[in-house]
Design a protein around this motif. Structure first.
Motif, PDB file in Angstrom:
ATOM      1  N   LEU A 183       0.827  -1.205   0.000  1.00  0.00           N
ATOM      2  CA  LEU A 183       0.000   0.000   0.000  1.00  0.00           C
ATOM      3  C   LEU A 183       0.864   1.259   0.000  1.00  0.00           C
ATOM      4  CD1 LEU A 183      -2.739  -1.104   2.565  1.00  0.00           C
ATOM      5  CD2 LEU A 183      -3.031  -0.798   0.097  1.00  0.00           C
ATOM      6  N   ARG A 184       1.950   1.241   0.768  1.00  0.00           N
ATOM      7  CA  ARG A 184       2.819   2.418   0.846  1.00  0.00           C
ATOM      8  C   ARG A 184       3.464   2.711  -0.506  1.00  0.00           C
ATOM      9  NH1 ARG A 184       7.954   3.851   1.186  1.00  0.00           N
ATOM     10  NH2 ARG A 184       8.707   1.706   1.031  1.00  0.00           N
ATOM     11  N   VAL A 185       3.998   1.682  -1.147  1.00  0.00           N
ATOM     12  CA  VAL A 185       4.682   1.889  -2.425  1.00  0.00           C
ATOM     13  C   VAL A 185       3.684   2.234  -3.529  1.00  0.00           C
ATOM     14  CG1 VAL A 185       6.137   0.807  -4.177  1.00  0.00           C
ATOM     15  CG2 VAL A 185       6.631   0.453  -1.756  1.00  0.00           C
ATOM     16  N   ASN A 186       2.499   1.607  -3.511  1.00  0.00           N
ATOM     17  CA  ASN A 186       1.481   1.985  -4.497  1.00  0.00           C
ATOM     18  C   ASN A 186       1.140   3.467  -4.392  1.00  0.00           C
ATOM     19  OD1 ASN A 186       1.244  -0.509  -5.701  1.00  0.00           O
ATOM     20  ND2 ASN A 186      -0.594  -1.121  -4.589  1.00  0.00           N
ATOM     21  N   ARG A 187       0.993   3.963  -3.158  1.00  0.00           N
ATOM     22  CA  ARG A 187       0.719   5.394  -2.974  1.00  0.00           C
ATOM     23  C   ARG A 187       1.885   6.231  -3.497  1.00  0.00           C
ATOM     24  NH1 ARG A 187      -1.512   3.661   2.087  1.00  0.00           N
ATOM     25  NH2 ARG A 187       0.489   4.131   3.100  1.00  0.00           N
ATOM     26  N   ARG A 188       3.083   5.751  -3.226  1.00  0.00           N
ATOM     27  CA  ARG A 188       4.271   6.482  -3.697  1.00  0.00           C
ATOM     28  C   ARG A 188       4.309   6.543  -5.225  1.00  0.00           C
ATOM     29  NH1 ARG A 188      10.401   4.069  -2.898  1.00  0.00           N
ATOM     30  NH2 ARG A 188      11.503   5.562  -4.252  1.00  0.00           N
ATOM     31  N   LEU A 189       4.033   5.427  -5.877  1.00  0.00           N
ATOM     32  CA  LEU A 189       4.077   5.392  -7.335  1.00  0.00           C
ATOM     33  C   LEU A 189       2.983   6.254  -7.954  1.00  0.00           C
ATOM     34  CD1 LEU A 189       4.783   1.577  -7.824  1.00  0.00           C
ATOM     35  CD2 LEU A 189       6.373   3.443  -8.320  1.00  0.00           C
ATOM     36  N   ILE A 190       1.759   6.112  -7.437  1.00  0.00           N
ATOM     37  CA  ILE A 190       0.648   6.880  -8.008  1.00  0.00           C
ATOM     38  C   ILE A 190       0.783   8.368  -7.684  1.00  0.00           C
ATOM     39  CG2 ILE A 190      -1.863   7.186  -7.889  1.00  0.00           C
ATOM     40  CD1 ILE A 190      -2.081   4.172  -7.498  1.00  0.00           C
ATOM     41  N   GLY A 191       1.450   8.687  -6.571  1.00  0.00           N
ATOM     42  CA  GLY A 191       1.665  10.091  -6.223  1.00  0.00           C
ATOM     43  C   GLY A 191       2.758  10.757  -7.026  1.00  0.00           C
ATOM     44  N   ASP A 192       3.578   9.971  -7.730  1.00  0.00           N
ATOM     45  CA  ASP A 192       4.638  10.524  -8.574  1.00  0.00           C
ATOM     46  C   ASP A 192       4.035  10.898  -9.930  1.00  0.00           C
ATOM     47  OD1 ASP A 192       6.759  10.441 -10.657  1.00  0.00           O
ATOM     48  OD2 ASP A 192       8.061   9.954  -8.974  1.00  0.00           O
ATOM     49  N   ARG A 193       4.049  12.162 -10.262  1.00  0.00           N
ATOM     50  CA  ARG A 193       3.314  12.624 -11.446  1.00  0.00           C
ATOM     51  C   ARG A 193       3.766  11.950 -12.752  1.00  0.00           C
ATOM     52  NH1 ARG A 193       2.247  18.936 -13.288  1.00  0.00           N
ATOM     53  NH2 ARG A 193       0.989  18.428 -15.126  1.00  0.00           N
ATOM     54  N   PRO A 194       5.081  11.877 -13.042  1.00  0.00           N
ATOM     55  CA  PRO A 194       5.472  11.204 -14.285  1.00  0.00           C
ATOM     56  C   PRO A 194       5.061   9.733 -14.319  1.00  0.00           C
ATOM     57  CG  PRO A 194       7.279  12.547 -13.448  1.00  0.00           C
ATOM     58  CD  PRO A 194       6.237  12.511 -12.375  1.00  0.00           C
ATOM     59  N   VAL A 195       5.231   9.020 -13.200  1.00  0.00           N
ATOM     60  CA  VAL A 195       4.844   7.614 -13.163  1.00  0.00           C
ATOM     61  C   VAL A 195       3.336   7.476 -13.319  1.00  0.00           C
ATOM     62  CG1 VAL A 195       4.775   5.523 -11.741  1.00  0.00           C
ATOM     63  CG2 VAL A 195       6.830   6.948 -11.760  1.00  0.00           C
ATOM     64  N   ARG A 196       2.574   8.328 -12.617  1.00  0.00           N
ATOM     65  CA  ARG A 196       1.111   8.274 -12.727  1.00  0.00           C
ATOM     66  C   ARG A 196       0.657   8.517 -14.164  1.00  0.00           C
ATOM     67  NH1 ARG A 196       0.010  11.910  -9.240  1.00  0.00           N
ATOM     68  NH2 ARG A 196      -0.364  13.665 -10.640  1.00  0.00           N
ATOM     69  N   GLY A 197       1.277   9.478 -14.831  1.00  0.00           N
ATOM     70  CA  GLY A 197       0.901   9.752 -16.215  1.00  0.00           C
ATOM     71  C   GLY A 197       1.165   8.570 -17.124  1.00  0.00           C
ATOM     72  N   LEU A 198       2.317   7.909 -16.944  1.00  0.00           N
ATOM     73  CA  LEU A 198       2.638   6.756 -17.778  1.00  0.00           C
ATOM     74  C   LEU A 198       1.724   5.574 -17.472  1.00  0.00           C
ATOM     75  CD1 LEU A 198       6.520   7.076 -17.617  1.00  0.00           C
ATOM     76  CD2 LEU A 198       5.113   7.321 -19.671  1.00  0.00           C
ATOM     77  N   LEU A 199       1.348   5.404 -16.206  1.00  0.00           N
ATOM     78  CA  LEU A 199       0.398   4.343 -15.862  1.00  0.00           C
ATOM     79  C   LEU A 199      -0.954   4.586 -16.540  1.00  0.00           C
ATOM     80  CD1 LEU A 199       1.136   3.847 -12.054  1.00  0.00           C
ATOM     81  CD2 LEU A 199       1.509   2.156 -13.856  1.00  0.00           C
ATOM     82  N   ALA A 207      11.542   6.075 -15.140  1.00  0.00           N
ATOM     83  CA  ALA A 207      10.822   6.883 -14.157  1.00  0.00           C
ATOM     84  C   ALA A 207      10.654   6.184 -12.820  1.00  0.00           C
ATOM     85  CB  ALA A 207       9.444   7.265 -14.709  1.00  0.00           C
ATOM     86  N   VAL A 208      10.742   4.858 -12.815  1.00  0.00           N
ATOM     87  CA  VAL A 208      10.451   4.079 -11.604  1.00  0.00           C
ATOM     88  C   VAL A 208      11.740   3.810 -10.826  1.00  0.00           C
ATOM     89  CG1 VAL A 208       9.715   1.807 -10.821  1.00  0.00           C
ATOM     90  CG2 VAL A 208       8.387   3.005 -12.541  1.00  0.00           C
ATOM     91  N   PRO A 209      11.751   4.021  -9.505  1.00  0.00           N
ATOM     92  CA  PRO A 209      12.935   3.661  -8.707  1.00  0.00           C
ATOM     93  C   PRO A 209      13.242   2.176  -8.831  1.00  0.00           C
ATOM     94  CG  PRO A 209      11.422   5.027  -7.428  1.00  0.00           C
ATOM     95  CD  PRO A 209      10.703   4.654  -8.685  1.00  0.00           C
ATOM     96  N   GLU A 210      14.523   1.845  -8.997  1.00  0.00           N
ATOM     97  CA  GLU A 210      14.898   0.449  -9.253  1.00  0.00           C
ATOM     98  C   GLU A 210      14.471  -0.486  -8.129  1.00  0.00           C
ATOM     99  OE1 GLU A 210      18.860  -2.244 -10.285  1.00  0.00           O
ATOM    100  OE2 GLU A 210      19.015  -0.058 -10.068  1.00  0.00           O
TER     101      GLU A 210
END
Length: 402
Positions: free
Chosen positions: A212-228, A333-336
């Motif tokens: 849940l924490r990482v999903n929030r982090r990914l969706i909260g990142d604007r470039p990652v959210r846009g690509l998703l 865009a995604v942290p390794e």
């Protein structure tokens, strides 16, 4: 930038192993869901329960994607992939021969399927490690083409096995394919540790809490959210259009021709764009190809016959190659350290979105008729692609100053 070639991709031993096991996985899954659907229908005579059985293998992606994906980065990828194959083999054998009631069969498939997003994420996240740079994008293209081909072969083989051995025998075939894939993975892949360093690494907590924490982090990142969103939303509209093909044509046989044409169009588009478009051009093509994903389906407003419907479906599905232009940008865009979860979130959102798209356009079709609903899905696809222009059109690379 020079693009990779198929020769370079298949020269990598680890990719060959991933490719072979992936083909076995997709074909086996298609056979499994077809056999389970037939088995449930034979026992109950209920078309609704039969359809539910066919979808049971995909529904857990929603729950697994929300709560379990952190395991894809914590655990060794080879072990996860092998575990996935063995879980599938045992599930198929229990379903085939344990004599469980129908509710027990469906419950077993749903529960074991909760971990499917984790197994898929481990495989997807390993690909850029095995194929760096542009070779990764071409590798994804190869796997997408293989997926479409394996689905077609799996449906044909599943039908043949069902006719000869019945559903239990077909499920046993899937179990055998899974065992073979597990052996291939164990022998062919070297050990790689989890990205987060295992259970003793700092920050190791509960899998659900971490997911849940990482999903929030990914969706909260604007470039990652846009690509998703760019990877999900156009496909929602495509799934809605394809879901209406059977009621539009009024027969499974003619609908199969159109859906096979769509699969062929997807394979051709992925092959051509992946192989012949240089990396920079591939990324510039993302927007026009995403628009192409919707435009041909608008033609169903003119009530085409099966021939023209197949042509339109093939052209539209060829636009799925737009996703190849997003792959490198997504990896960058995604942290390794959370790459596995990111790919899992991408897949889980895609599965969920396609189910939602099919349901939404199905509801439209109940009111307007199938042809109009397909055309509406096409219009929606075009509008979504245009709304995502800022993501689908990559920013120009700045020219270095002397």
């Amino acid at each position: 930038m020079k693009g990779a070639t198929f020769g370079e991709v298949f020269a990598v031993r680890e990719f060959r192993v991933l490719f072979g096991s992936f083909v076995l996985l997709i074909a086996g899954d298609v056979i499994k869901m077809l056999a389970l659907s037939v088995l449930v229908y034979a026992r109950t005579g209920s078309a609704g329960l039969s359809a539910a059985a066919y979808m049971a293998g995909w529904l857990p992606f929603i729950v697994g994607g929300l709560f379990l994906l952190s395991l894809a980065d914590r655990l060794a990828p080879r072990a996860l992939m092998i575990a996935g194959e063995l879980v599938r083999a045992v599930t198929c054998l229990v379903v085939a021969y344990a004599g469980l009631p129908v509710w027990g069969l469906l419950a077993l498939v749903l529960v074991t399927g909760l971990f499917s997003p984790v197994f898929f994420a481990a495989r997807a996240a390993m690909l850029p490690e095995v194929l760096p740079g542009d070779a990764f994008v071409l590798g994804r293209s190869v796997l997408n083409v293989a997926s479409a081909s394996a689905q077609i072969v799996g449906l044909a083989a599943g039908g043949a096995f069902l006719a000869v051995t019945g559903p239990s025998g077909a499920l046993a075939v899937t179990a055998a394919l899974s065992v073979v894939a597990a052996v291939v993975l164990r022998v062919g892949l070297p050990y790689r540790p989890g990205r987060t360093g295992g259970p003793d690494a700092p920050g190791w907590g509960g899998a659900v809490r971490e997911t849940l924490r990482v999903n929030r982090r990914l969706i909260g990142d604007r470039p990652v959210r846009g690509l998703l969103l760019a990877g999900w939303l156009p496909c929602v509209c495509l799934a809605g259009a394809e879901a209406m093909v059977v009621p539009y044509l009024g027969g499974q046989g003619r609908a199969g021709v159109v859906l096979a044409a769509a699969a062929a169009g997807m394979a051709v588009g992925e092959f051509v764009v992946g192989r012949f478009a240089p990396p920079n051009l591939r990324e510039r093509l993302s927007l026009p190809l995403a628009v192409l994903l919707g435009v041909p389906w608008v033609g169903f407003a003119l009530a085409p016959g099966v021939g023209w419907a197949a042509v339109l479906a093939g052209l539209g599905a060829a636009g799925l190659a737009y996703q190849l232009g997003l792959q490198r940008r997504f990896v960058d865009a995604v942290p390794e350290e959370v790459r596995g979860q990111a790919f899992g979130l991408q897949s889980a959102g895609l599965m969920s979105g396609q189910a939602a798209g099919a349901a939404l356009i199905g509801a439209v079709g109940e009111v307007t008729g199938p042809g109009t609903a397909i055309a509406a899905a096409g219009v929606g696809g075009v509008l979504v692609a245009l709304a995502l222009t800022g993501v689908l059109r990559p920013s120009p690379t700045p020219t270095p100053t002397p």
